[in-house]
Design a protein around this motif. Structure first.
Motif, mmCIF file in Angstrom:
data_model
loop_
_atom_site.group_PDB
_atom_site.id
_atom_site.type_symbol
_atom_site.label_atom_id
_atom_site.label_comp_id
_atom_site.label_asym_id
_atom_site.label_seq_id
_atom_site.Cartn_x
_atom_site.Cartn_y
_atom_site.Cartn_z
ATOM 1 N N ARG A 159 1.224 -1.296 0.331
ATOM 2 C CA ARG A 159 0.113 -0.231 -0.495
ATOM 3 C C ARG A 159 0.698 1.045 0.077
ATOM 4 N NH1 ARG A 159 -2.759 -0.263 5.017
ATOM 5 N NH2 ARG A 159 -0.958 -0.944 6.103
ATOM 6 N N PRO A 160 0.542 2.261 -0.711
ATOM 7 C CA PRO A 160 1.253 3.390 -0.922
ATOM 8 C C PRO A 160 1.318 3.971 0.823
ATOM 9 C CG PRO A 160 -0.737 3.871 -2.735
ATOM 10 C CD PRO A 160 -0.600 2.411 -1.745
ATOM 11 N N GLU A 161 2.581 4.987 1.293
ATOM 12 C CA GLU A 161 2.868 5.248 1.881
ATOM 13 C C GLU A 161 1.744 5.893 2.715
ATOM 14 O OE1 GLU A 161 4.888 5.234 5.082
ATOM 15 O OE2 GLU A 161 5.675 3.656 3.233
ATOM 16 N N PHE A 162 0.452 7.931 1.927
ATOM 17 C CA PHE A 162 0.194 8.105 2.427
ATOM 18 C C PHE A 162 -1.165 6.880 2.993
ATOM 19 C CE2 PHE A 162 -2.124 6.987 -2.057
ATOM 20 C CZ PHE A 162 -3.630 7.202 -2.003
ATOM 21 N N VAL A 163 -1.681 6.046 2.187
ATOM 22 C CA VAL A 163 -2.884 5.685 2.531
ATOM 23 C C VAL A 163 -2.538 4.896 4.190
ATOM 24 C CG1 VAL A 163 -4.109 3.011 1.996
ATOM 25 C CG2 VAL A 163 -3.411 4.910 0.805
ATOM 26 N N LYS A 164 -1.164 4.545 4.318
ATOM 27 C CA LYS A 164 -0.603 3.858 5.525
ATOM 28 C C LYS A 164 -0.456 5.073 6.620
ATOM 29 C CE LYS A 164 2.170 0.369 3.447
ATOM 30 N NZ LYS A 164 3.893 0.179 3.453
ATOM 31 N N ASN A 165 -0.844 5.670 6.255
ATOM 32 C CA ASN A 165 -0.380 7.561 7.159
ATOM 33 C C ASN A 165 -1.713 7.598 7.574
ATOM 34 O OD1 ASN A 165 1.869 7.680 7.536
ATOM 35 N ND2 ASN A 165 2.437 8.743 5.935
ATOM 36 N N LYS A 166 -2.635 7.900 6.071
ATOM 37 C CA LYS A 166 -3.576 8.700 6.288
ATOM 38 C C LYS A 166 -5.322 7.418 6.893
ATOM 39 C CE LYS A 166 -7.687 11.292 4.018
ATOM 40 N NZ LYS A 166 -8.079 11.972 2.621
ATOM 41 N N TYR A 167 -4.499 6.265 6.946
ATOM 42 C CA TYR A 167 -6.153 5.243 7.620
ATOM 43 C C TYR A 167 -5.478 4.416 8.075
ATOM 44 C CZ TYR A 167 -8.930 7.478 3.735
ATOM 45 O OH TYR A 167 -9.076 8.584 3.045
ATOM 46 N N PRO A 168 -5.409 4.383 9.281
ATOM 47 C CA PRO A 168 -3.563 2.955 9.995
ATOM 48 C C PRO A 168 -4.797 2.373 10.333
ATOM 49 C CG PRO A 168 -4.385 5.303 11.297
ATOM 50 C CD PRO A 168 -5.014 6.003 10.373
ATOM 51 N N GLN A 169 -5.801 2.387 10.107
ATOM 52 C CA GLN A 169 -6.661 1.303 10.847
ATOM 53 C C GLN A 169 -7.740 0.206 9.468
ATOM 54 O OE1 GLN A 169 -7.675 -0.294 14.021
ATOM 55 N NE2 GLN A 169 -5.973 1.782 14.079
ATOM 56 N N ASP A 170 -7.194 0.627 8.657
ATOM 57 C CA ASP A 170 -7.558 0.428 6.706
ATOM 58 C C ASP A 170 -7.338 -1.368 6.880
ATOM 59 O OD1 ASP A 170 -7.490 0.621 4.062
ATOM 60 O OD2 ASP A 170 -5.435 -0.105 4.073
ATOM 61 N N LEU A 171 -8.806 -1.387 6.007
ATOM 62 C CA LEU A 171 -9.472 -3.140 5.815
ATOM 63 C C LEU A 171 -9.223 -2.982 4.798
ATOM 64 C CD1 LEU A 171 -11.907 -2.998 8.762
ATOM 65 C CD2 LEU A 171 -9.563 -3.557 9.066
ATOM 66 N N ALA A 172 -8.968 -2.073 3.807
ATOM 67 C CA ALA A 172 -9.735 -2.101 1.896
ATOM 68 C C ALA A 172 -7.535 -3.004 1.487
ATOM 69 C CB ALA A 172 -10.203 -1.082 1.260
ATOM 70 N N PHE A 173 -7.180 -4.011 2.095
ATOM 71 C CA PHE A 173 -6.646 -4.394 0.906
ATOM 72 C C PHE A 173 -6.375 -5.805 0.433
ATOM 73 C CE2 PHE A 173 -5.919 -4.139 5.877
ATOM 74 C CZ PHE A 173 -5.602 -5.514 6.183
#
Length: 198
Positions: A159-173
């Motif tokens: 995942r791109p860095e901006f996704v990791k930083n903006k969405y720390p609770q990301d489940l969409a991968f």
């Protein structure tokens, strides 16, 4: 391209199907023309999503925050505009969401996602529903993962860095092309309830 033609034909067929197949009590207080309009608007919205995502094909540089602003954000803004202009509640919903606002909002939406998971050929359907105490009908339309989506929704590690930083609770991968990404949900309140509210 045939894709826009298929989208238009699907919208027309879905509208014709729903106008002829809904039981009377489920749509008695919702204008059939509005139901057809909702289907067409969601097909247009998905066409926008697909068209913007296709601009990522063949790019060698990783997606950035600017990519998000150019590709994903306009879809959310258009959904918001449809809600405001029509008195509907339009949103994207997914089990594996990135934005917590896209989490399933009730049991109906969880069941709708399960229905799409169990029926990969199912593109959309209507359900009578009460949302926030207001009776109406809700249209659910599947969103499939396209190859161009995998730059941000592929393997967790890539995942791109901006996704990791903006969405720390990301489940969409960890999606693959053709997977169910989520769905659009359009709630149309019954006419009487909408008139009383306004």
């Amino acid at each position: 391209m045939l894709k826009p033609l298929y989208r238009w034909m699907f919208g027309l067929l879905a509208a014709a199907f729903l106008l002829g197949s809904l039981p009377a009590p489920a749509h008695a207080a919702v204008d059939p023309g509005e139901l057809a309009k909702a289907v067409q608007e969601i097909e247009n919205l998905d066409g926008l999503r697909s068209g913007l995502a296709s601009t990522l094909e063949g790019r060698t540089e990783p997606p950035t925050g600017q990519t998000f602003k150019e590709v994903c954000k306009p879809v959310g803004m258009q959904a918001k505009k449809l809600s405001q202009e029509n008195g509907w509640k339009v949103k994207q919903i997914a089990n594996k969401y990135r934005n917590p606002a896209h989490e399933p909002d009730n049991l109906h939406s969880k069941m709708a996602l399960a229905k799409f998971e169990q029926n990969p050929e199912l593109m959309g359907f209507w359900e009578p529903e009460t949302l926030d105490g207001q009776p109406g009908i809700r249209y659910y339309r599947r969103i499939n993962v396209e190859a161009s989506c995998l730059g941000c929704h592929g393997a967790k590690e890539s995942r791109p860095e901006f996704v990791k930083n903006k969405y720390p609770q990301d489940l969409a991968f960890d999606f693959k092309e053709g997977d169910l990404r989520g769905m659009y949900a359009v709630f149309i309140p019954e006419l009487k309830a909408a008139l009383e509210e306004n």
